[in-house]
Design an enzyme around this catalytic site. Structure first.
Site, short mmCIF file in Angstrom:
data_model
loop_
_atom_site.label_atom_id
_atom_site.label_comp_id
_atom_site.label_asym_id
_atom_site.label_seq_id
_atom_site.Cartn_x
_atom_site.Cartn_y
_atom_site.Cartn_z
N GLY A 128 0.82 -1.20 0.00
CA GLY A 128 0.00 0.00 0.00
C GLY A 128 0.85 1.25 0.00
N ASP A 170 -4.62 9.67 10.26
CA ASP A 170 -5.07 8.98 9.06
C ASP A 170 -5.94 7.77 9.40
OD1 ASP A 170 -5.24 8.80 6.30
OD2 ASP A 170 -3.39 7.63 6.10
#
Length: 181
Positions: free
Chosen positions: A46, A167
């Protein structure tokens, strides 16, 4: 104990980090750490705003790890300091719902790339909450409550230590094979 200045890596390994950002399924090579340690990169897992995470194999302990590397284009002072702060804070955390830091260091600078800080953490076999939500559309109430409880516990632990996670999103919340988040 490993010190960032002692970590060795070849220019090819640094280029492999960059190549992984563009070709996530390509076999990547190795980053050589102080003897006899070696981390063999496999594929990109990712990419976030500040770093890229790769699946890797730590050969010394014969285990899979995730290695998080600061993106080369963000190596400026502010991003580097923020990433190094993340490493320092991660090393202090011990919580069942927060992945622990296993190791950290720096891929040395070359003529083509700046020094790239990185850290390793356990590789979690499982599924991101985002993938589950796409698949199921709606979670059973019991599962949603359990996930919210676990995430809140982890965030509470971090907040009590002065850390605000910037986040939090379904793609950053994982349910591993053993049921932990």
């Amino acid at each position: 104990e490993l010190k960032g200045e002692n970590i060795k890596a070849s220019l090819e390994s640094i280029r492999d980090f960059d190549a992984a950002s563009q070709r996530s399924q390509q076999r990547l090579g190795s980053v050589t750490l102080p003897p006899p340690r070696e981390i063999q990169l496999d594929r990109e897992l990712g990419r976030g705003g500040m770093a890229t995470v790769y699946l890797a194999r730590e050969l010394k302990h014969a285990r899979q790890v995730a290695i998080k590397v600061l993106r080369p284009e963000l190596v400026g002072v502010l991003a580097r300091e923020r990433f190094l702060r993340e490493i320092r804070l991660s090393s202090e955390f011990t919580h069942p719902h927060i992945l622990p830091l296993l190791d950290s260091g720096t891929v040395p600078a070359s003529a083509d790339f700046p020094a790239l800080p990185f850290y390793t953490m356990p590789y979690v076999e499982g599924e991101a909450l985002r993938a589950r939500l796409v698949r199921e559309k709606q979670l059973p109430v019991e599962d949603a409550v359990a996930i919210a409880r676990d995430v809140a516990a982890a965030l509470g632990y971090a907040h009590a230590r002065g850390v605000v996670h910037r986040d939090i999103k379904p793609s950053n919340i994982y349910a591993c094979r053993y049921g932990h988040r």
